[in-house]
Design a protein around this motif. Structure first.
Motif, PDB file in Angstrom:
ATOM      1  N   THR A   1       0.841  -1.193   0.000  1.00  7.43           N
ATOM      2  CA  THR A   1       0.000   0.000   0.000  1.00  7.43           C
ATOM      3  C   THR A   1       0.877   1.244   0.000  1.00  7.43           C
ATOM      4  N   VAL A   2       0.580   2.157  -0.904  1.00  7.89           N
ATOM      5  CA  VAL A   2       1.359   3.380  -1.038  1.00  7.89           C
ATOM      6  C   VAL A   2       0.392   4.563  -1.158  1.00  7.89           C
ATOM      7  N   ALA A   3       0.947   5.754  -1.061  1.00  6.25           N
ATOM      8  CA  ALA A   3       0.186   6.991  -1.273  1.00  6.25           C
ATOM      9  C   ALA A   3       0.744   7.691  -2.495  1.00  6.25           C
ATOM     10  N   VAL A   4      -0.141   8.138  -3.365  1.00  6.29           N
ATOM     11  CA  VAL A   4       0.249   8.818  -4.598  1.00  6.29           C
ATOM     12  C   VAL A   4      -0.092  10.291  -4.473  1.00  6.29           C
ATOM     13  N   LEU A   5       0.881  11.145  -4.758  1.00  3.97           N
ATOM     14  CA  LEU A   5       0.696  12.596  -4.714  1.00  3.97           C
ATOM     15  C   LEU A   5       0.940  13.152  -6.108  1.00  3.97           C
ATOM     16  N   PRO A   6      -0.119  13.288  -6.932  1.00  7.30           N
ATOM     17  CA  PRO A   6       0.066  13.854  -8.282  1.00  7.30           C
ATOM     18  C   PRO A   6       0.592  15.286  -8.195  1.00  7.30           C
ATOM     19  N   ALA A   7       1.545  15.605  -9.061  1.00  6.24           N
ATOM     20  CA  ALA A   7       2.163  16.930  -9.014  1.00  6.24           C
ATOM     21  C   ALA A   7       1.155  18.038  -9.301  1.00  6.24           C
ATOM     22  N   ALA A   8       0.159  17.756 -10.149  1.00  4.78           N
ATOM     23  CA  ALA A   8      -0.807  18.796 -10.503  1.00  4.78           C
ATOM     24  C   ALA A   8      -1.765  19.125  -9.369  1.00  4.78           C
ATOM     25  N   LEU A   9      -1.870  18.253  -8.367  1.00  3.73           N
ATOM     26  CA  LEU A   9      -2.815  18.456  -7.267  1.00  3.73           C
ATOM     27  C   LEU A   9      -2.120  18.830  -5.970  1.00  3.73           C
ATOM     28  N   GLN A  10      -0.858  19.216  -6.049  1.00  7.32           N
ATOM     29  CA  GLN A  10      -0.133  19.614  -4.854  1.00  7.32           C
ATOM     30  C   GLN A  10      -0.153  21.128  -4.718  1.00  7.32           C
ATOM     31  N   HIS A  11      -0.595  21.615  -3.548  1.00  7.12           N
ATOM     32  CA  HIS A  11      -0.704  23.057  -3.308  1.00  7.12           C
ATOM     33  C   HIS A  11       0.082  23.474  -2.070  1.00  7.12           C
ATOM     34  N   ALA A  12       1.051  22.690  -1.668  1.00  4.68           N
ATOM     35  CA  ALA A  12       1.830  23.036  -0.479  1.00  4.68           C
ATOM     36  C   ALA A  12       2.570  24.355  -0.702  1.00  4.68           C
ATOM     37  N   GLY A  13       2.406  25.284   0.245  1.00  2.99           N
ATOM     38  CA  GLY A  13       3.033  26.593   0.147  1.00  2.99           C
ATOM     39  C   GLY A  13       2.187  27.647  -0.530  1.00  2.99           C
ATOM     40  N   ALA A  14       1.116  27.252  -1.202  1.00  2.00           N
ATOM     41  CA  ALA A  14       0.250  28.234  -1.854  1.00  2.00           C
ATOM     42  C   ALA A  14      -0.524  29.043  -0.816  1.00  2.00           C
ATOM     43  N   GLN A  15      -0.767  30.316  -1.104  1.00  2.00           N
ATOM     44  CA  GLN A  15      -1.479  31.202  -0.192  1.00  2.00           C
ATOM     45  C   GLN A  15      -2.989  30.997  -0.382  1.00  2.00           C
ATOM     46  N   VAL A  16      -3.631  30.517   0.655  1.00  2.00           N
ATOM     47  CA  VAL A  16      -5.064  30.223   0.593  1.00  2.00           C
ATOM     48  C   VAL A  16      -5.742  30.755   1.853  1.00  2.00           C
ATOM     49  N   ILE A  17      -7.067  30.817   1.813  1.00  2.00           N
ATOM     50  CA  ILE A  17      -7.864  31.195   2.978  1.00  2.00           C
ATOM     51  C   ILE A  17      -8.304  29.918   3.679  1.00  2.00           C
ATOM     52  N   LYS A  18      -7.951  29.800   4.953  1.00  2.00           N
ATOM     53  CA  LYS A  18      -8.287  28.608   5.726  1.00  2.00           C
ATOM     54  C   LYS A  18      -9.100  28.997   6.951  1.00  2.00           C
ATOM     55  N   LEU A  19     -10.000  28.100   7.337  1.00  2.00           N
ATOM     56  CA  LEU A  19     -10.814  28.279   8.529  1.00  2.00           C
ATOM     57  C   LEU A  19     -10.855  26.981   9.317  1.00  2.00           C
ATOM     58  N   PRO A  20     -11.046  27.061  10.622  1.00  2.00           N
ATOM     59  CA  PRO A  20     -11.265  25.827  11.391  1.00  2.00           C
ATOM     60  C   PRO A  20     -12.573  25.159  10.968  1.00  2.00           C
ATOM     61  N   THR A  21     -12.611  23.867  11.096  1.00  2.00           N
ATOM     62  CA  THR A  21     -13.813  23.133  10.682  1.00  2.00           C
ATOM     63  C   THR A  21     -15.028  23.487  11.530  1.00  2.00           C
ATOM     64  N   ASN A  22     -14.824  23.885  12.801  1.00  2.00           N
ATOM     65  CA  ASN A  22     -15.973  24.208  13.648  1.00  2.00           C
ATOM     66  C   ASN A  22     -16.594  25.552  13.306  1.00  2.00           C
ATOM     67  N   ALA A  23     -16.012  26.290  12.361  1.00  2.00           N
ATOM     68  CA  ALA A  23     -16.635  27.540  11.937  1.00  2.00           C
ATOM     69  C   ALA A  23     -17.718  27.313  10.891  1.00  2.00           C
ATOM     70  N   LEU A  24     -17.729  26.150  10.276  1.00  2.00           N
ATOM     71  CA  LEU A  24     -18.699  25.865   9.216  1.00  2.00           C
ATOM     72  C   LEU A  24     -19.989  25.327   9.801  1.00  2.00           C
ATOM     73  N   ARG A  25     -21.061  25.607   9.105  1.00  2.00           N
ATOM     74  CA  ARG A  25     -22.361  25.036   9.421  1.00  2.00           C
ATOM     75  C   ARG A  25     -23.107  24.803   8.116  1.00  2.00           C
ATOM     76  N   GLN A  26     -24.097  23.939   8.180  1.00  2.00           N
ATOM     77  CA  GLN A  26     -24.869  23.601   6.998  1.00  2.00           C
ATOM     78  C   GLN A  26     -26.100  24.491   6.906  1.00  2.00           C
ATOM     79  N   GLU A  27     -26.262  25.121   5.764  1.00  2.00           N
ATOM     80  CA  GLU A  27     -27.418  25.982   5.515  1.00  2.00           C
ATOM     81  C   GLU A  27     -28.078  25.505   4.229  1.00  2.00           C
ATOM     82  N   GLY A  28     -29.059  24.604   4.387  1.00  2.00           N
ATOM     83  CA  GLY A  28     -29.665  23.982   3.207  1.00  2.00           C
ATOM     84  C   GLY A  28     -28.686  23.029   2.560  1.00  2.00           C
ATOM     85  N   GLN A  29     -28.390  23.250   1.289  1.00  2.00           N
ATOM     86  CA  GLN A  29     -27.420  22.431   0.572  1.00  2.00           C
ATOM     87  C   GLN A  29     -26.037  23.058   0.525  1.00  2.00           C
ATOM     88  N   ASN A  30     -25.857  24.201   1.167  1.00  2.00           N
ATOM     89  CA  ASN A  30     -24.597  24.935   1.100  1.00  2.00           C
ATOM     90  C   ASN A  30     -23.936  25.006   2.467  1.00  2.00           C
TER      91      ASN A  30
END
Length: 409
Positions: free
Chosen positions: A287-316
Motif C-alpha cells: 500500500t502506497v500513497a500517490v501525490l500527483p504533481a498537478a494536485l499539490q498546493h503546499a506553500g500556496a497562499q489560501v484562505i483557511k478556517l477551522p472546521t468548527n466555523a462551518l455550518r450547513q445551511e440547506g445544501q450549502n
C-alpha cells in the motif's frame, strides 16, 4: 332584613337604582379580569451571547491531495487450461515464485488419452484404405498399358487413390491435434513471476479457458489508484507523481502511464496507473500513497478556517460573519475547496479582513448581537515564604515563648 330570606328576595326588595349600579360594577369587574387574562406577557429581550472569532487572511497550505494506491505488476496473466476437465492436482500456491515452463496444475488425462487412441486408430484405417487404393491404381495402370481397360476406368482408380490419401492426411492431422490436446492437460507458466491469485482447487471441474492461476510477470510495475471525476481533469498522461510507501516513508517518482476512459460502474471513479522505474522494485501488493504533481498546493497562499466555523445551511456551507461596528452577525455562504490538515480551504465567499465566528455558531440567528469571549485568567499564586511568630504566655510574669518559624508556600 331577616337572615332567612333568599338572595333573590333581597334583590327584589332593593331599589332599582342600586340594582343597576351593582350590575354595572359586576360587568366592569368581569371585563377587567378577562382583559388581564388575555393579555400576552412581555417578550424578553434576546440574550447577548459571547463568541470567538478569527480574522480571515491568507496562509500557506500545508498539504496537497494524495490517494491511496496499490503496487501491481504491469502484466498480470490469468492462466487456464485450453481444454475442459477435472482438476486433479495444483502445485502452484499463492505468493509462490514460478519460472517459465514450470508445471502449475494438471487435469485428469484419461478422456484425452482415449481420444488420442481413437485418432490413432483412424490414422491406421485411413492408411490401409490408401494402400489398397494405391495397389488398385498400380494394377489398373498395367492393364491400361496392355489395352484391357479404358482411360476413364484408370482415372476413376486414380481419383479413389487421391481421396484415400487425403483421408490419411486428415487423420494424421487430427492425431497431431489430439496429441496437443493431451498435452494441454498440463498447465505450465508462460513467464517467470509470482502467483498472485489461485482461482480453482483440486477436484473442481473447469471449462476450457477458465482461469485457474494468476501470475504477475516479473519486470516493470505500476501503482494503481482511483480518482474522482472532479479531479480527473488535473491529471495528464506523462505527468509526474510522487509515490510514498506507508510502511517506510520511502518516496519514489513515477509518471502517469494510463487513465481509464470510463468510470467504474460501482464506485464511479476513474482508474489511473503510474509507471515506476524498473530500479524502484516495490513489493507487489504493498500500500502506497500517490501525490500527483498537478494536485499539490503546499506553500500556496489560501484562505483557511477551522472546521468548527462551518455550518450547513440547506445544501450549502455557511459561516457567521461579525460586523464589528454593530456587533451583530450575518450568515455568509462559502464554497469549500478541500481540507488542509484540521482546517478547510475556502475557495470563495470570504475576503481577507473579515471576522468569522468559530465558537457558538449553532446558537446564533441573523442580526443577533454578540460580544467577544474573553478567557478568564486564574489568579497567580505567590510562592513567598511567610514567617509566623506567635507569643504564648503560660503564666503571668513569665516571658513569652516564641514558636518556630514556618515557611508557607
Amino acid at each position: 332584613l331577616p337572615f332567612c330570606e333568599s338572595p333573590i328576595m333581597i334583590v327584589l326588595t332593593l331599589p332599582t337604582r342600586i340594582v343597576r349600579l351593582g350590575l354595572t360594577i359586576a360587568v366592569a369587574s368581569w371585563l377587567v379580569c378577562e382583559l388581564a387574562a388575555c393579555s400576552k406577557p412581555p417578550i424578553a429581550d434576546e440574550p447577548i451571547r459571547s463568541v470567538k472569532v478569527v480574522k480571515v487572511g491568507f496562509a500557506p497550505a500545508l498539504a496537497g491531495l494524495e490517494f491511496a494506491a496499490e503496487v501491481r505488476a504491469r502484466v498480470e496473466s490469468r492462466l487456464g487450461f485450453r481444454v475442459g476437465g477435472k482438476l486433479m492436482t495444483r502445485s502452484a500456491e499463492l505468493g509462490q515464485r514460478v519460472k517459465a515452463g514450470q508445471l502449475l496444475a494438471q487435469l485428469d488425462p484419461q478422456d484425452l488419452q482415449l481420444a488420442t487412441d481413437v485418432a490413432r486408430a483412424q490414422v491406421a484405417a485411413a492408411q490401409t484404405n490408401r494402400d489398397l487404393a494405391a495397389a488398385d491404381f498400380k494394377r489398373f495402370a498395367a492393364l491400361k498399358e496392355q489395352g484391357f481397360i479404358s482411360g476413364a476406368e484408370l482415372e476413376r482408380r486414380d481419383s479413389t487413390y487421391k481421396a484415400a490419401q487425403a483421408q490419411l492426411d486428415s487423420a494424421r492431422a487430427q492425431l497431431a491435434a489430439q496429441g496437443n490436446q493431451g498435452s494441454y492437460a498440463n498447465l505450465k507458466s508462460d513467464v517467470s513471476g509470482v502467483v498472485t491469485a489461485v482461482l480453482a482447487e483440486p477436484g473442481q471441474v473447469v471449462g476450457a479457458g477458465a482461469p485457474v492461476v494468476q501470475v504477475a510477470q516479473d519486470g516493470a510495475r505500476d501503482v494503481v489508484f482511483s480518482v474522482p471525476e472532479d479531479r480527473l481533469d488535473a491529471i495528464r498522461l506523462g505527468a509526474d507523481a510522487v509515490v510514498r510507501v506507508w510502511s517506510s516513508n520511502r518516496t519514489v517518482t513515477g509518471r502517469v502511464r494510463e487513465i481509464a476512459a470510463s468510470a467504474d460502474p460501482a464506485t464511479r471513479t476513474f482508474t489511473v496507473k503510474v509507471a515506476l522505474a524498473i530500479k524502484d522494485d516495490l513489493p507487489l501488493g504493498s500500500t502506497v500513497a500517490v501525490l500527483p504533481a498537478a494536485l499539490q498546493h503546499a506553500g500556496a497562499q489560501v484562505i483557511k478556517l477551522p472546521t468548527n466555523a462551518l455550518r450547513q445551511e440547506g445544501q450549502n456551507s455557511a459561516v457567521w460573519v461579525l460586523d464589528a461596528t454593530s456587533m451583530t452577525v450575518r450568515s455568509q455562504t462559502v464554497q469549500v475547496a478541500t481540507a488542509d490538515g484540521n482546517d478547510v480551504v475556502i475557495a470563495s465567499g470570504l475576503t481577507p479582513g473579515a471576522l468569522v465566528v468559530t465558537a457558538g455558531v449553532h446558537v446564533l440567528t441573523p442580526g443577533q448581537k454578540v460580544t467577544l469571549y474573553k478567557e478568564k485568567q486564574a489568579p497567580s499564586l505567590t510562592s513567598k515564604a511567610q514567617t509566623a511568630t506567635t507569643c504564648v504566655a503560660s503564666e503571668p510574669g513569665q516571658p513569652a515563648s516564641t514558636t518556630p518559624t514556618v515557611a508557607v508556600k
